[in-house]
Design an enzyme around this catalytic site. Structure first.
Site, PDB file in Angstrom:
ATOM      1  N   ASN A  96     -94.810 -39.468 -43.521  1.00 41.14           N
ATOM      2  CA  ASN A  96     -94.306 -39.051 -42.214  1.00 41.14           C
ATOM      3  C   ASN A  96     -92.785 -39.063 -42.288  1.00 41.14           C
ATOM      4  O   ASN A  96     -92.168 -40.127 -42.337  1.00 41.14           O
ATOM      5  CB  ASN A  96     -94.820 -40.041 -41.152  1.00 41.14           C
ATOM      6  CG  ASN A  96     -94.208 -39.803 -39.782  1.00 41.14           C
ATOM      7  OD1 ASN A  96     -93.607 -38.752 -39.537  1.00 41.14           O
ATOM      8  ND2 ASN A  96     -94.343 -40.780 -38.896  1.00 41.14           N
ATOM      9  N   LYS A  98     -90.699 -38.167 -40.075  1.00 43.46           N
ATOM     10  CA  LYS A  98     -90.063 -38.411 -38.768  1.00 43.46           C
ATOM     11  C   LYS A  98     -88.942 -37.380 -38.534  1.00 43.46           C
ATOM     12  O   LYS A  98     -89.077 -36.245 -38.968  1.00 43.46           O
ATOM     13  CB  LYS A  98     -89.565 -39.846 -38.681  1.00 43.46           C
ATOM     14  CG  LYS A  98     -90.652 -40.856 -39.071  1.00 43.46           C
ATOM     15  CD  LYS A  98     -90.298 -42.264 -38.739  1.00 43.46           C
ATOM     16  CE  LYS A  98     -91.388 -43.199 -39.254  1.00 43.46           C
ATOM     17  NZ  LYS A  98     -91.190 -44.580 -38.855  1.00 43.46           N
ATOM     18  N   HIS A 185     -98.404 -42.053 -32.651  1.00 41.51           N
ATOM     19  CA  HIS A 185     -97.532 -42.941 -33.439  1.00 41.51           C
ATOM     20  C   HIS A 185     -96.852 -43.925 -32.481  1.00 41.51           C
ATOM     21  O   HIS A 185     -96.518 -43.574 -31.343  1.00 41.51           O
ATOM     22  CB  HIS A 185     -96.494 -42.107 -34.196  1.00 41.51           C
ATOM     23  CG  HIS A 185     -95.760 -42.910 -35.222  1.00 41.51           C
ATOM     24  ND1 HIS A 185     -94.720 -43.742 -34.887  1.00 41.51           N
ATOM     25  CD2 HIS A 185     -95.929 -43.032 -36.558  1.00 41.51           C
ATOM     26  CE1 HIS A 185     -94.280 -44.345 -35.987  1.00 41.51           C
ATOM     27  NE2 HIS A 185     -94.998 -43.924 -37.010  1.00 41.51           N
ATOM     28  N   GLU A 187     -93.956 -44.889 -32.268  1.00 41.70           N
ATOM     29  CA  GLU A 187     -92.665 -44.418 -31.735  1.00 41.70           C
ATOM     30  C   GLU A 187     -92.879 -43.480 -30.551  1.00 41.70           C
ATOM     31  O   GLU A 187     -92.092 -43.475 -29.605  1.00 41.70           O
ATOM     32  CB  GLU A 187     -91.850 -43.738 -32.857  1.00 41.70           C
ATOM     33  CG  GLU A 187     -91.329 -44.775 -33.848  1.00 41.70           C
ATOM     34  CD  GLU A 187     -91.138 -44.267 -35.265  1.00 41.70           C
ATOM     35  OE1 GLU A 187     -91.146 -43.047 -35.491  1.00 41.70           O
ATOM     36  OE2 GLU A 187     -90.998 -45.117 -36.170  1.00 41.70           O
ATOM     37  N   GLU A 257    -101.286 -49.247 -37.961  1.00 46.93           N
ATOM     38  CA  GLU A 257     -99.876 -49.514 -38.228  1.00 46.93           C
ATOM     39  C   GLU A 257     -99.390 -50.639 -37.317  1.00 46.93           C
ATOM     40  O   GLU A 257     -99.034 -50.386 -36.155  1.00 46.93           O
ATOM     41  CB  GLU A 257     -99.039 -48.269 -37.954  1.00 46.93           C
ATOM     42  CG  GLU A 257     -99.456 -47.059 -38.755  1.00 46.93           C
ATOM     43  CD  GLU A 257     -98.306 -46.067 -38.856  1.00 46.93           C
ATOM     44  OE1 GLU A 257     -97.808 -45.880 -39.968  1.00 46.93           O
ATOM     45  OE2 GLU A 257     -97.897 -45.521 -37.825  1.00 46.93           O
ATOM     46  N   GLY A 263     -91.020 -49.844 -40.544  1.00 45.39           N
ATOM     47  CA  GLY A 263     -89.585 -49.707 -40.771  1.00 45.39           C
ATOM     48  C   GLY A 263     -88.843 -51.031 -40.820  1.00 45.39           C
ATOM     49  O   GLY A 263     -87.615 -51.062 -40.750  1.00 45.39           O
ATOM     50  N   SER A 303     -94.227 -50.299 -43.808  1.00 48.04           N
ATOM     51  CA  SER A 303     -93.489 -50.739 -44.991  1.00 48.04           C
ATOM     52  C   SER A 303     -94.337 -50.739 -46.264  1.00 48.04           C
ATOM     53  O   SER A 303     -94.218 -51.633 -47.096  1.00 48.04           O
ATOM     54  CB  SER A 303     -92.859 -52.117 -44.744  1.00 48.04           C
ATOM     55  OG  SER A 303     -91.977 -52.039 -43.637  1.00 48.04           O
TER      56      SER A 303
HETATM   57  C1  PEP Z   1     -94.461 -45.191 -40.011  1.00 45.30           C
HETATM   58  O1  PEP Z   1     -93.526 -44.945 -39.284  1.00 45.30           O
HETATM   59  O2  PEP Z   1     -95.576 -44.665 -39.787  1.00 45.30           O
HETATM   60  C2  PEP Z   1     -94.260 -46.115 -41.107  1.00 45.30           C
HETATM   61  C3  PEP Z   1     -95.292 -46.655 -41.658  1.00 45.30           C
HETATM   62  O3  PEP Z   1     -92.956 -46.346 -41.479  1.00 45.30           O
HETATM   63  P1  PEP Z   1     -92.464 -47.322 -42.687  1.00 45.30           P
HETATM   64  O4  PEP Z   1     -93.317 -46.989 -43.888  1.00 45.30           O
HETATM   65  O5  PEP Z   1     -91.035 -46.968 -42.886  1.00 45.30           O
HETATM   66  O6  PEP Z   1     -92.692 -48.698 -42.228  1.00 45.30           O
END
Ligand code: PEP
Length: 341
Positions: A96, A98, A185, A187, A257, A263, A303
């Site tokens: 992703n 973003k 998501h 966000e 997630e 992040g 992450s």
């Molecule tokens: C995400 O935003 O879906 C995500 C998993 O980000 P990151 O891998 O940077 O934690």
């Protein structure tokens, strides 16, 4: 030694020791206690044809197997078959991007990524790039019709068409060749106030257009610490997928997630992730039946990186990854795909 057969004759740190006659053969396929399967081809000397051994017992992780493999003079190729594959759940790894990567940057990325992919056999893994809307045509172009990598969108409208300024419909995405859409998501939930019922409407639109929704769920740290993990996940799963027939639900991908891991560099431990995934699968079974639940792929996101992907992917209910930061570099994204192979 527990259960198992002669192939597990003990050994350093509990690694299996193969009797000589097996070493000349070309293929072993072994079922181990916690149902991870692995396979390796060893050759060079002897052309004894394919051999197979079945057993269960000592292996506890992929790492032991990989250590073992590295020690084998004749090992040429190791491939681990996970529980996902046994259940016909093809691992799915998606990047992703973003709000990163315009068309020019994406073209550069794709040049590097295709080189990375050419270096190993990633056919066992479904690979997906999820660029911003405006970058989708450039990604399609750079893939040159190669269906080995799917393209997803980061959102879609819950409406078909009309006076909805700023929205992008599922039909428009499908017309571009998009096959997946990330929905819900954290966000979008956090910054744009998306609710489970709103997300549910988008999931239905995506399915109607033949797109695969990647339905994101996950708890905040406060919710986890407050003992609400299960209720949060149950609500997000059941409300997000409300009204779907089991056949429709089977084609949805869930991305678990934990918000506190996105992040932040703070990954859920493999155990925490597995527990959450197993719980999500039990909720799916309550809603759609066990058979359907076993077909639904559940990605981990938060992450995930080349150095933790192997351990996460080894968990029986983890069927892939939704990758943020590490998906922005072709080499690290390819390394994660490799870990899932
Ligand atoms: C995400 O935003 O879906 C995500 C998993 O980000 P990151 O891998 O940077 O934690």
């Amino acid at each position: 030694m527990e259960g198992g057969n002669a192939a597990y004759a003990g050994g350093r740190r509990g690694s299996p020791v193969f009797p000589r006659e097996y070493q000349a053969e070309t293929l072993f396929q072994i079922d181990i206690a916690f149902k991870m399967r692995w396979q390796f081809s060893a050759g060079g000397r002897g052309r004894g044809g394919a051999g197979a051994a079945e057993g269960e017992g000592l292996l506890q992780s992929r790492h032991i197997l990989l250590d073992f493999a590295a020690e084998q003079e004749h090992a040429r190729r190791i491939r681990i078959i996970t529980q996902s594959e046994i259940m016909s759940r093809k691992p799915i790894i998606a990047a992703n991007w973003k709000m990163n990567m315009g068309p020019a940057e994406a073209r550069e990325y794709l040049a590097g990524f295709r080189k990375e992919l050419a270096a190993f056999d990633g056919s066992h893994v479904e690979k997906v790039l999820v660029p911003p809307f405006v970058t989708i045509p450039a990604v399609m172009d750079a893939l040159g019709g190669c269906s080995c990598v799917g393209v997803g969108a980061q959102n879609c409208s819950d409406r078909d068409n009309g006076a909805y300024t700023g929205e992008v419909s599922t039909a428009m995405l499908a017309e571009l060749g998009v096959r997946y859409v990330v929905l819900g998501h954290s966000e979008r939930r956090r910054y744009y106030g998306e609710t489970d019922s709103f997300i549910n409407g988008k999931i239905k639109k995506a399915l109607a257009a033949g797109l695969t929704p990647i339905h994101c769920i996950g708890e905040t740290l406060e919710q986890r610490d407050g003992g609400q993990l299960e209720s949060v996940l149950r609500t997000q799963v059941t409300e997000g997928l409300a009204g779907l027939a089991p056949e429709q639900a089977a084609s949805v991908v869930i991305a678990y997630e934990p918000v506190w891991a996105i992040g932040t560099g703070r990954t859920a431990t493999a155990r925490q992730a597995q527990e959450a995934h197993a719980f999500v699968r039990s909720v799916l079974a309550d809603s759609f039946g066990r058979e359907t639940a076993e077909k639904i792929r559940i990605q981990y996101g938060g992450s995930m990186k080349p150095d933790n992907a192997l351990e996460l992917m080894a968990q029986p209910d983890i069927d892939g990854g939704l990758i943020g930061g590490a998906g922005l570099k072709p080499d690290s994204f390819a390394a994660i795909i490799r870990a899932a192979c």
